[in-house]
Design a protein around this motif. Structure first.
Motif, mmCIF file in Angstrom:
data_model
loop_
_atom_site.group_PDB
_atom_site.id
_atom_site.type_symbol
_atom_site.label_atom_id
_atom_site.label_comp_id
_atom_site.label_asym_id
_atom_site.label_seq_id
_atom_site.Cartn_x
_atom_site.Cartn_y
_atom_site.Cartn_z
ATOM 1 N N GLU A 233 0.797 -1.210 0.178
ATOM 2 C CA GLU A 233 0.071 -0.027 0.068
ATOM 3 C C GLU A 233 0.876 1.213 -0.130
ATOM 4 O OE1 GLU A 233 -3.322 0.084 -0.347
ATOM 5 O OE2 GLU A 233 -3.565 -2.100 -0.038
ATOM 6 N N PRO A 234 0.240 2.316 -0.521
ATOM 7 C CA PRO A 234 1.058 3.720 -0.640
ATOM 8 C C PRO A 234 1.833 4.011 0.677
ATOM 9 C CG PRO A 234 -0.629 3.788 -1.972
ATOM 10 C CD PRO A 234 -0.824 2.630 -1.330
ATOM 11 N N GLY A 235 1.143 3.870 1.871
ATOM 12 C CA GLY A 235 1.619 4.240 3.177
ATOM 13 C C GLY A 235 2.795 3.202 3.801
ATOM 14 N N GLN A 236 2.934 2.278 3.123
ATOM 15 C CA GLN A 236 3.697 1.057 3.784
ATOM 16 C C GLN A 236 5.050 1.047 3.259
ATOM 17 O OE1 GLN A 236 1.334 -2.484 2.366
ATOM 18 N NE2 GLN A 236 0.689 -2.637 4.569
ATOM 19 N N ALA B 251 6.218 -9.748 2.661
ATOM 20 C CA ALA B 251 4.555 -10.014 3.031
ATOM 21 C C ALA B 251 4.416 -9.902 4.434
ATOM 22 C CB ALA B 251 4.181 -11.664 2.698
ATOM 23 N N ARG B 252 5.447 -10.345 5.279
ATOM 24 C CA ARG B 252 5.391 -10.078 6.876
ATOM 25 C C ARG B 252 5.176 -8.744 7.042
ATOM 26 N NH1 ARG B 252 8.227 -8.443 10.355
ATOM 27 N NH2 ARG B 252 10.153 -8.675 8.936
ATOM 28 N N ALA B 253 5.984 -7.641 6.364
ATOM 29 C CA ALA B 253 5.932 -6.372 6.888
ATOM 30 C C ALA B 253 4.710 -5.499 6.230
ATOM 31 C CB ALA B 253 7.261 -5.805 6.050
ATOM 32 N N THR B 254 4.032 -6.205 5.346
ATOM 33 C CA THR B 254 3.018 -5.334 4.838
ATOM 34 C C THR B 254 1.576 -6.068 5.122
ATOM 35 O OG1 THR B 254 3.312 -6.522 2.784
ATOM 36 C CG2 THR B 254 4.551 -4.421 2.983
#
Length: 198
Positions: free
Chosen positions: A33-36, A140-143
């Motif tokens: 996502e843009p904010g990630q 994937a874990r981070a987002t």
């Protein structure tokens, strides 16, 4: 990155595994996502840093297979320059170049000159596949994305992961975590690279 030899994979099998690993990582990049982008992906690395690192690795495939030696700083992990205005496009462009280089009929006859020294091209392709697989999980874990990895990619990456030194590779991977030999393959793979999936 790795120190052992590669398993007996044909060029077609290596290429298929690499392409699947790229596709798996592409799905994770597309889901950011843009904010990630500034969220932490690994200690000291943001999501943007992680994707830029993988773009840099893909960019290196073409000159390395052409016989050029690795040179520090040629493709720096400069997040802004590598990601550009559209990180997904930046990633896909670099990934396409690497896949094209690996698809050449004589690709496996090459020796690539990595930081650690000469490495057979087949080993290099398998290492890149394993790196993409593990980092797909990191991303994937981070987002908050899908952390379930492709089973065949996990199996291939485990072949290399089991060759890592017992203390890991300082500067690359943390020492492996203790995990039961009966744990599922993905858990064993991630533990081998110092990651906890249990």
């Amino acid at each position: 990155m790795f120190t052992g030899g590669m398993a007996d994979f044909s060029h077609v099998e290596l290429l298929e595994l690499f392409q699947r690993a790229q596709a798996q990582f592409t799905d994770r990049v597309d889901a950011v996502e843009p904010g990630q982008w500034e969220d932490e992906a690994l200690p000291g690395w943001t999501v943007a840093d992680l994707v830029a690192h993988l773009i840099s690795e893909q960019l290196w495939a073409v000159p390395l297979l052409a016989g050029e030696p690795y040179a520090e700083g040629r493709f720096p992990d400069d997040t802004g320059d590598l990601l550009g205005d559209d990180p997904l496009t930046g990633w896909e462009t670099a990934a396409d170049g690497a896949l094209t280089a690996f698809a050449q009929d004589d690709a496996l006859r090459h020796t690539v000159h990595l930081q650690r020294g000469p490495t057979p091209a087949g080993q290099y392709i398998l290492e890149m596949t394993a790196d993409l697989t593990v980092h797909a999980w990191d991303l994937a874990r981070a987002t908050g994305g899908d952390t379930e990895l492709d089973g065949e990619l996990v199996t291939a990456a485990l072949i290399l992961g089991e060759q890592l030194p017992e203390d890991g590779l300082p500067g690359f991977f943390d020492p492996p975590l203790d995990v039961s030999a009966s744990a599922r393959p993905q858990t064993r793979l991630l533990a081998r690279f110092g990651r906890k999936d249990f």
